[in-house]
Each structure stands twice: as C-alpha cells, then as structure tokens.
Write a protein that holds these residues in place. Sequence first.
Motif, short mmCIF file in Angstrom:
data_model
loop_
_atom_site.label_atom_id
_atom_site.label_comp_id
_atom_site.label_asym_id
_atom_site.label_seq_id
_atom_site.Cartn_x
_atom_site.Cartn_y
_atom_site.Cartn_z
N HIS A 199 -9.59 11.30 -10.68
CA HIS A 199 -9.14 10.01 -10.16
C HIS A 199 -10.27 9.00 -10.30
N GLN B 261 0.95 7.95 0.83
CA GLN B 261 0.89 8.63 -0.48
C GLN B 261 -0.31 9.56 -0.56
N TRP B 262 -1.43 9.10 -0.01
CA TRP B 262 -2.63 9.95 0.01
C TRP B 262 -2.32 11.26 0.74
N SER C 34 -3.24 5.92 3.15
CA SER C 34 -1.83 5.62 2.93
C SER C 34 -1.01 6.91 3.00
N THR D 216 -11.68 5.81 -8.34
CA THR D 216 -11.57 5.18 -7.03
C THR D 216 -12.37 3.89 -7.00
N ALA E 118 0.82 -1.22 0.00
CA ALA E 118 0.00 0.00 0.00
C ALA E 118 0.85 1.26 0.00
N THR F 145 -8.38 1.80 -3.78
CA THR F 145 -7.28 2.53 -4.41
C THR F 145 -7.84 3.68 -5.22
N ALA G 186 -13.03 0.20 -4.57
CA ALA G 186 -12.79 -0.45 -3.28
C ALA G 186 -13.56 -1.76 -3.23
N GLN H 68 -0.72 4.19 -6.68
CA GLN H 68 -2.10 4.54 -6.30
C GLN H 68 -2.17 5.00 -4.86
N LEU H 69 -3.24 5.73 -4.57
CA LEU H 69 -3.49 6.16 -3.20
C LEU H 69 -4.39 5.10 -2.57
N VAL H 70 -3.86 4.41 -1.56
CA VAL H 70 -4.60 3.29 -0.95
C VAL H 70 -5.28 3.76 0.34
N THR I 207 -6.75 6.01 -8.44
CA THR I 207 -5.79 6.05 -9.54
C THR I 207 -5.98 7.33 -10.34
#
Lengths: 121, 466
Positions: B227, B168-169, B166, B229, B146, B248, B231, B151-153, B250
Amino acid sequence: MVDPTAEALNGRCLLIVEDEYLIATDLARALEERGARVIGPAGSIEGALSMLGAHQQIDGAVLDINLRGERIYPVADALRARGVPFVFVTGYDAWGIPDAYASVPRLEKPVSAPALVRLLR
Amino acid sequence: MQDRSSDSLVPTDQELLRLIVESAIDFAIFTMDPNGITTSWNPGAQRLLGYRNGEIIGSSVDVIFPPEEGGSAAAAEERRTALAQGRAEDERWQMRKDGARFWASGLLMPLADQNAGFVKILRDRTSQHRAEEQLRESEERFRVLATNIPQLVFRTKPNGERTWPSPQWSSFTGLDFAASLDLGWLEAIHPDDRDATQAAWQDAQRNGEYYVEHRVRPAGSDEYLWHQTRALPLTHGAKSGDADWVGTMTDIHELKTLEARQQVLLAEVQHRTRNLLAIVQSIARQTIKSSRSVDEFAEEYESRLGALSRIQSLLARTDSDPIDLRELVAGELEAHGHASPQASSKVKIEGSSVLLPSSSAQLLALAIHELATNAVKYGALGQRSGQLVVRWGVDKDSAKPMAAVEWRETGVAMPEGGRKRRGYGSELIERALPFQLGAKTKLEFRPDGLCCEILVPVTSKERRDG
C-alpha cells in the motif's frame, strides 16, 4: 605491441566457473596465455564445488553468476570460507546482485582480458 | 460594624443587581408575569430584540417566538416546564421586532414568588450556531467521502497515533475501530515495514506531508499487500503543530509486483545480451585463428554470425518456450541453399517434432551450422553424388528424455590421405555440446562421408503457442 599483462599470472592456479562453453574457453585461454594454470572450467555449481574439494591449491577464481538459472553464491561462499579471492564475470548490473556480494570485484561481459588479469594479479 | 445602607459608597444588593442587569448588554434579561406579560426589559433586550421599554412592557413577550417555532403556545409550554422543573433551558430560533430570526440560547426561571412570574435570560448564538452547522456539514461530507472511496482513510495525531480509522480499514484489516486507535493499527503492517512506517512520521513533520510504501495484511490472510500511504495536516501552516492529520492508504500491490517482474526481466535481458556479445567476441577470436586471409575471415565470420542471428530470431519468437529441433535443422539447411526435401533431392530430414530447451538451442544451432558449412565445402552438399540424411528419434519414456540425432553424409569422395578437418565444428560438437548441454557426441569421418551422432537432452515441456 607487447601485452603488459603477459606472464602476469605465472604459476597461479585459477578456477573458472562459466556455463557457456565459448565464453569459458575464451577465459581459460586468456588466463593460460598469461601463465596461469586453469582449474575447470566448471559449468555448474555442483561441478565447481567438487573441483574445490579436489584441489588443495586455488589462488583465485573467476565466477559467472547465472549458471543455467542457478546462482553462483554457494561457490562464492565456499571460496570465502577458504579465503580465496574471486571476481564475478557477469551480464548483471550491480542492482541484480545481493548486498552480501556487492563488494566483490565485477567485470561485465564481454570481458577485456587485460582488465581481468589486473583484477586477478 | 458599619451600617451598609447608610454607606453611600457601597451599593446595596438591589442596586448591584440593577447595575449588572443594565450593563449586561450582550444578554437580554427581562421579566414577565405568569401569563407572559412583560414586566421589565433591560438594554440588552432592547438591543437584541429591537423593542424599546415602552413598546413591550405591559404586552405579551411571546411575540419573540416565531410561528414556525410554535409561537405563543411554545412560550406557554416553556413556562410550564420552568414551573415544573425550576428552570427551562433551550436553544432555538427567536424573532426580532423586525422579523429577523436569530439563534438564541435561553434560560427561563420562575421568580422566588411564583405569582410574580419569570425571569428570562437570552443570548444571541447565531454565529456560533452557523459555525457548528458548517462543521457538522463538513464532517458529514468527510464521513461520506471517507467511507465511500476505495482507499482506506484515517485521521491521526502528528505522531502517527490514529484517532479515526475508516470502516473500510476495519473491514480490510479485520482490526475494529478500538483496536486500530493509537498505534494499534501497526498490527496490520508487515513487521519489517513498521520502523519505516513510524520513521516517516518524523519526516512528515519536516515535509508537511506523510508518505510511505508498506505492506498491509488483509483480514484472515498471510499475504501482505503493498500500500501507498499519504497524509496531510488538516490545517496548513506552522501554528498548528499538533493539528490532526488525514491520510489515505491505496493498494499498489499490482504495480509493485509488475515493477519487480520488470526488474527481473531487465536483469535477464542484460544477462542474455552481454552473454551474446561475449559469444560474438569468442567466435571472432576463433575465426581469426583459423583464417588465412581477411577475405576468408570475413566470409566465415559473417556466416557464423548469420547462424547466431537466425537462432536469436527463433528464440525471440518463442521467448522462453522450447525450440523445435526440426525448425532449427531446416532453418540451417535452408540458409545453405537446401530448403526442403522437395526442393533438394540431396537432403532428407526424418524426425517428428522434438522440443529443445531454449537454453540449448543456441549452441546446437552453431554446431549444426558448422556441419552444414562443412557439408557444402567438403561433403555431401558440395558434391554431385552426395546425399545427406538428418534423422532423429526420442525415447520419451525416460526420466531424462534424450533425442538421438544422426547427421549422415553418403556418396562423398573423402579427401586424399584421410585428411580430417578438425576445426571449429569439431570443437563445438566434441567438446562444447558435452560441456554445456550434457550431450554425448560422436564424430566420424567414414570413407563415404561424415557421420555425426548427437545424443542431446530434450524437454518434456509443451510449447505454449501450441
């Protein structure tokens, strides 16, 4: 063969807005042949708005949507405000037209004159 | 009050304790003296550790500490801790008689009389321990995955309340861990997309999958990026309606932008194609009107469509770039059999390169075509002594630069009685060009030939193809 739409527009004052000369004159001729009095054709938004200002009686209008990159919508709004019915004659599919004008009757180019006349009657 | 010791139906405390110890077979319960010599051993201990009563009582119980756990030294250390703190609790590997290891949760306590030694209670927790280790490993795998994919998880409750964003988010949106929890993350979603974003969680309950396309704001920017998204619930099936979901986000901004541009292009192509069809229709009507026979119609119509088609290829080649007036004029004359000044002593083209807006080119080409056709039929290109000069100049300093184009035919014997052919060409030049291009035009039939002047707006835009 007799055109069933002949004289269908007798005495009607109709505004044409279309920037392609050849298409504009074709439209004008088709309407005049059926008895209409044509205002215009106007080839620009500015020209169309000034014709609207100069004519008391306008019974309907035929509008091209794309005038040298400009959209016709200011003219459509002015006609709506005056309660004048109008139709779009255009090369655009429905998805190219904003929702606010989705209900406006629309003919695709090239236009069949009888179909146009039926919408304007 | 009855004497409890005399009532045989009620066990004494001593008896009760013995019963519990004997029957608690899931627990190893045993006692040892201060030095670790076994003094009692319950059935649970026998079951768990493999030694029978007679084998271990009187010997050191430290044998259950495997060498890698420190052996008897670790056992002695545990006794010291229990003495000092009143109890010693631990979780560690212990060893059966057969040498097998098992994960044990243990409690060692000194007996009330410290000289009597200790009691130890052990429970086998090997399977729980393995499960915990697997969970830790899988959580670690998830974390590594993750936090390392582009990707933002996120993890979320089924209603969209986030439980884990995450890193990254957080670095993408500037919303830190705490600010992103629950519905805090919606702060980074475009206000117009928030309703759809939340509504998608309701659909997700039905579909078993969350899907939405929405705009997300990067940290410190006002430009939202599209994005996608998705889930999924962590456990499949109906029973876990409140299971965590993992999703995620993207970046699909470029894709979306291309899609939008494609729509615009498609609309433009539609517009141009249908306009062109309408023009073809109009030319047909006009040509029918002026033709006295089908043959004449066919010839004129084909020749006009030829001009229309030539300018289309010129337009297609340069897309929305301007069209060179020279190419346009030379192309029309060539189509009428007068390729270049060298090949034809009758024609001169004088003028530098001048660029016309592509929107003007089509009608101007049709007008030039009519002039050329007329010249072949009745004018300079059809008569031996005839000469044609096409020249132009541009006032480039003007705010709205115009090209002054002159089409001059000389040496022409004009028709008797000053017959003036006011046909399609005249209409294009005198009416269509002013209406559509804002041109100023003049068409004169002089005694020695036709003279046409066209003042037409040109572009100051440079051509991209150089």
